[in-house]
Motif scaffolding. Structure first.
Motif, PDB file in Angstrom:
ATOM      1  N   GLN A 109      -8.885  -1.049   7.156  1.00 33.21           N
ATOM      2  CA  GLN A 109      -8.409   0.322   7.013  1.00 33.21           C
ATOM      3  C   GLN A 109      -9.576   1.257   7.270  1.00 33.21           C
ATOM      4  O   GLN A 109     -10.733   0.943   6.972  1.00 33.21           O
ATOM      5  CB  GLN A 109      -7.852   0.546   5.615  1.00 33.21           C
ATOM      6  N   SER A 127       7.753   0.226   0.542  1.00 37.20           N
ATOM      7  CA  SER A 127       7.103  -0.277  -0.670  1.00 37.20           C
ATOM      8  C   SER A 127       7.521   0.553  -1.877  1.00 37.20           C
ATOM      9  O   SER A 127       7.785   0.018  -2.963  1.00 37.20           O
ATOM     10  CB  SER A 127       5.581  -0.238  -0.508  1.00 37.20           C
ATOM     11  N   SER A 153       4.818   2.388   3.629  1.00 38.73           N
ATOM     12  CA  SER A 153       4.672   2.702   2.213  1.00 38.73           C
ATOM     13  C   SER A 153       5.957   3.285   1.633  1.00 38.73           C
ATOM     14  O   SER A 153       6.187   3.206   0.418  1.00 38.73           O
ATOM     15  CB  SER A 153       3.507   3.675   1.994  1.00 38.73           C
ATOM     16  N   THR A 178      -4.191  -0.330  -5.492  1.00 40.71           N
ATOM     17  CA  THR A 178      -4.626   1.052  -5.311  1.00 40.71           C
ATOM     18  C   THR A 178      -4.351   1.824  -6.596  1.00 40.71           C
ATOM     19  O   THR A 178      -3.258   1.718  -7.160  1.00 40.71           O
ATOM     20  CB  THR A 178      -3.878   1.723  -4.147  1.00 40.71           C
ATOM     21  N   SER A 231       2.566   8.214   5.960  1.00 39.15           N
ATOM     22  CA  SER A 231       3.410   7.259   5.232  1.00 39.15           C
ATOM     23  C   SER A 231       4.474   6.677   6.142  1.00 39.15           C
ATOM     24  O   SER A 231       5.295   7.414   6.696  1.00 39.15           O
ATOM     25  CB  SER A 231       4.090   7.941   4.028  1.00 39.15           C
ATOM     26  N   SER A 253       1.297   0.501   6.211  1.00 41.92           N
ATOM     27  CA  SER A 253       1.453   1.484   5.138  1.00 41.92           C
ATOM     28  C   SER A 253       1.517   2.882   5.728  1.00 41.92           C
ATOM     29  O   SER A 253       2.349   3.704   5.342  1.00 41.92           O
ATOM     30  CB  SER A 253       0.290   1.380   4.154  1.00 41.92           C
ATOM     31  N   SER A 254       0.613   3.170   6.664  1.00 41.28           N
ATOM     32  CA  SER A 254       0.680   4.383   7.470  1.00 41.28           C
ATOM     33  C   SER A 254       1.155   3.975   8.868  1.00 41.28           C
ATOM     34  O   SER A 254       1.489   2.810   9.112  1.00 41.28           O
ATOM     35  CB  SER A 254      -0.692   5.049   7.543  1.00 41.28           C
ATOM     36  N   THR A 304      -4.546  -1.512   3.537  1.00 41.31           N
ATOM     37  CA  THR A 304      -4.384  -0.831   2.254  1.00 41.31           C
ATOM     38  C   THR A 304      -3.741  -1.742   1.217  1.00 41.31           C
ATOM     39  O   THR A 304      -4.101  -1.714   0.036  1.00 41.31           O
ATOM     40  CB  THR A 304      -3.516   0.422   2.448  1.00 41.31           C
ATOM     41  N   SER A 305      -2.790  -2.569   1.655  1.00 43.49           N
ATOM     42  CA  SER A 305      -2.067  -3.413   0.707  1.00 43.49           C
ATOM     43  C   SER A 305      -2.846  -4.662   0.315  1.00 43.49           C
ATOM     44  O   SER A 305      -2.556  -5.277  -0.709  1.00 43.49           O
ATOM     45  CB  SER A 305      -0.708  -3.809   1.273  1.00 43.49           C
TER      46      SER A 305
END
Length: 534
Positions: A89, A329, A326, A44, A323, A285-286, A20-21
Motif C-alpha cells: 500500500q 467489507s 472497503s 486498522t 473506497s 480496499s480502494s 490495507t487488509s
C-alpha cells in the motif's frame, strides 16, 4: 558457481503484497505463475478526526508468518528462491529512529488528520483549486502533481507528526513509506523508491533517469531535509537479505532484496498493461484506473497525474478513488455480520461468494436503489474529505438482496465518474479495461463494471495475485533474468465481459441521478462533517 546462476533454471521470487487488509506472500516463478500464496490479516485502528493507523510491527509479523507457511510447504526448495521483493500500500508514513524502530503507529493512506496543516501550507494570496498559484505551478512542473489537500499522503502526515507530536518529530531519523519500512527490515538499507517518495512531493521527476530531491520543494514541505531517505529505482538491488531474517525463514543468506514498488506501480506490471494508454482498473480496499504514458502531465482539478513508476522510459497515470472493496467489507462486518446481540449465525469463509450469488439473481438497477460509496471522502474526480456513503431511494419494497447489488453498482457508478476525466487525460476512450484486485474475482461485479462503464472488461486469470506477480517481475528484471515486455506477453486472462446493450439506458439514468445527488448533497456533507473542499 554462484548461488544465483545455480538456480536460474527454475528461479522463484518470494513476492510480498502488503495491502490495507493484510499481507499476501507468494512464490512466483519466472513464467509469471503463482505456485502458492498465504495471507495474514492486519488490523486498522480508526481514530477521531479521520485518523487511520496500522502498527508497522503487525506488517512485519504478517510477512514472517505468511512467508514461513509458504516455505514450510516445500513446494519450492529454498535454494531456488533468488529474491524477495515487495509491493505495498502507498501513502503511509512511518517515523523511525536511528535504530530503525517505529516511533509511533503508521499513518495510512486513509488518515486525514493532516488536512488542515497541508491546506494552510498550500494556500497563498492567489489561489487555484485550493492552492497558491505559484506553489502549484512549481509542484506541477517538477513533480507532476501536488499534495493531496484531504491530508491522505505523507506530505500531510509528516506535518501532522511535526505539529501534533513534536517529541516524535525530534527523535525521527527518517520518514518512510510502507514499502521503505519493509525494505529496511528486509535489507537493513534505509531508502525510498522513485514511486514511494512521490507523495511527499519533494522530488524533481522531469527526467526519468535522474529523479532527485529538489531543495526548494523540501524547504516548502516544512520537513527537515535530513529526514528523507536515499532515493533508488524500483529495480535497485538493495543487497542480501539480513542474515537474521534469512535464517528465520530458512532462506540462503545470499537471497537478494529488490527495492520493489508501491501497489499501483506493481499492479500495472502484473496486469500486463505496458503499452501507452492500455488501462487497468484495480478493485481492492480502494480503487484506481492506471495506464502507462510517455509524458509527465497532470489534471489537478480531477486529481489525475502521470508519475514515476517501475518502467525506465514511461510514467504511470493514476486516478484513485478512496473506497471500493472497503464498501463490501463494511457491509459484511458492520451490517450483515456485526458482532452484537442480533448476530445469530457464524461468519462463513465464503461470504463474498454468497454476496455474488445474491447480486447475480437481483435485477440490474437494484429496483431503483442507489448507493453512494464515499465511506472516507473522495479523491477523484473531486478531492473532498467531507463526502460520506449512503443508500438513497430506499422503500419497503427493497430487501437485503437489493442493497447488496446496490453496493456493487454504486462502486461501479463512482468509477464511471472517474472514467470520464481519465479519457480526457489519455485523449482516447476507455473501450477496454483489465480488472484486477480482490474485487475482480467476482464475475457479477465484472459484468456490472462492463455494463456501467460501457467497456469490455478483461478479468485476469488470478486477479488477486497481480500485485505479487508485478513485484516478482520487477525482481526478475532487476536480476537480469527477464524484461518487462516478455513478462507482459505472459499475462493470462480468465474471461472477458462485454457490456449488455439492454442495460445501457438504465445505467445512464442511474449515473445521472448519482451525479445529481453529489451536487445537491455536497453542501450538506460539508455542514455535517465540518469539511470544505479538501
Amino acid at each position: 558457481m554462484s548461488s544465483l546462476s545455480a538456480t536460474t533454471a527454475h528461479p522463484h521470487v518470494l513476492a510480498v503484497d502488503l495491502g490495507t487488509s493484510g499481507c499476501k506472500t507468494a512464490l512466483v516463478s519466472l513464467d509469471g505463475r503463482v505456485r502458492a500464496w498465504a495471507f495474514r490479516p492486519v488490523a486498522t485502528q480508526l481514530l477521531p478526526g479521520a485518523g487511520a493507523e496500522q502498527r508497522p510491527e503487525d506488517w512485519w509479523q504478517a510477512f514472517l508468518d505468511s512467508a514461513a507457511e509458504l516455505l514450510a510447504s516445500g513446494l519450492v526448495p529454498a535454494s531456488r528462491i533468488v529474491a524477495v521483493c515487495c509491493s505495498t500500500q502507498g501513502e503511509g508514513t512511518v517515523a523511525i529512529d536511528r535504530e530503525g524502530r517505529a516511533l509511533m503507529p503508521a499513518m495510512t493512506w486513509m488518515d486525514m488528520r493532516g488536512s488542515e496543516g497541508i491546506r494552510a501550507r498550500s494556500r497563498g494570496w492567489l489561489n487555484v483549486a485550493g492552492y497558491d498559484a505559484f506553489k502549484l505551478q512549481r509542484w506541477l512542473r517538477l513533480t507532476g502533481g501536488a499534495p493531496n489537500l484531504s491530508g491522505k499522503d505523507p506530505s500531510a502526515h509528516m506535518l501532522h507528526i511535526r505539529d501534533e507530536h513534536p517529541e516524535v518529530y525530534a527523535r525521527t531519523h527518517k520518514f518512510l513509506n510502507v514499502l521503505d519500512y519493509m525494505n529496511l527490515r528486509l535489507s537493513g538499507r534505509c531508502v525510498a523508491t522513485v514511486d514511494s517518495i512521490l507523495t511527499s512531493w519533494v522530488t524533481d521527476n522531469r527526467r526519468l533517469g535522474q529523479i532527485r530531491y529538489d531543495a526548494g520543494l523540501i524547504a516548502a514541505s516544512g520537513i527537515a531535509a535530513d529526514k528523507f531517505p536515499e532515493l533508488v529505482r524500483c529495480t535497485e538491488l538493495l543487497g542480501a537479505l539480513r542474515p537474521e531474517v534469512a535464517d528465520a525463514l530458512g532462506l540462503p543468506r545470499s537471497t537478494r532484496v529488490v527495492a520493489g514498488a508501491i501497489d499501483n506501480t506493481a499492479a500495472a506490471i502484473g496486469a500486463g498493461t505496458l503499452a501507452d494508454g492500455d488501462a487497468h482498473l484495480y478493485i481492492g480496499s480502494s480503487s484506481w484506473i492506471g495506464a502507462h504514458v510517455s509524458a509527465k502531465r497532470t489534471d489537478i482539478r480531477a486529481g489525475i497525474a502521470a508519475v514515476p513508476c517501475a518502467l525506465p522510459d514511461k510514467y504511470l497515470m493514476v486516478a484513485m478513488q478512496t473506497s471500493a472493496g472497503s464498501n463490501l467489507s463494511f457491509l459484511k462486518e458492520k451490517v450483515l455480520y456485526h458482532r452484537d446481540e442480533l448476530l445469530r449465525e457464524a461468519v462463513t469463509d465464503n461470504v463474498y461468494e454468497l454476496l455474488d450469488r445474491i447480486a447475480e439473481r437481483t435485477p440490474a438497477g437494484s429496483d431503483g436503489l442507489l448507493y453512494l460509496p464515499w465511506l472516507m471522502g473522495e479523491r477523484c474526480p473531486v478531492d473532498d474529505r467531507s463526502l460520506r456513503a449512503g443508500l438513497f431511494n430506499l422503500t419497503l419494497a427493497h430487501s437485503r438482496e437489493t442493497m447488496i447489488r446496490a453496493f456493487l453498482e454504486g462502486v461501479a457508478l463512482n468509477t464511471r465518474w472517474m472514467k470520464e476525466p481519465v479519457e480526457r487525460f489519455l485523449q482516447r476512450p476507455l473501450q477496454e479495461l483489465t480488472l484486477l484486485g480482490g474485487g475482480a474475482n467476482s464475475a457479477v461485479w465484472c459484468q456490472i463494471f462492463a455494463d456501467v462503464l460501457d467497456a469490455q472488461i478483461r478479468q485476469l486469470e488470478a486477479p488477486v495475485q497481480a500485485n505479487a506477480v508485478g513485484a516478482a517481475t520487477i525482481a526478475f528484471v532487476a536480476l537480469g533474468l527477464q524484461d518487462f515486455e516478455t513478462a507482459a506477453r505472459q499475462t493470462r486472462y480468465r474471461r472477458r465481459f462485454e457490456p449488455k446493450p439492454a442495460h445501457r439506458a438504465l445505467y445512464d439514468q442511474k449515473f445521472g441521478a448519482f451525479i445529481e445527488l453529489f451536487r445537491h448533497l455536497r453542501p450538506v456533507y460539508r455542514r455535517l462533517n465540518g469539511g470544505t473542499q479538501a
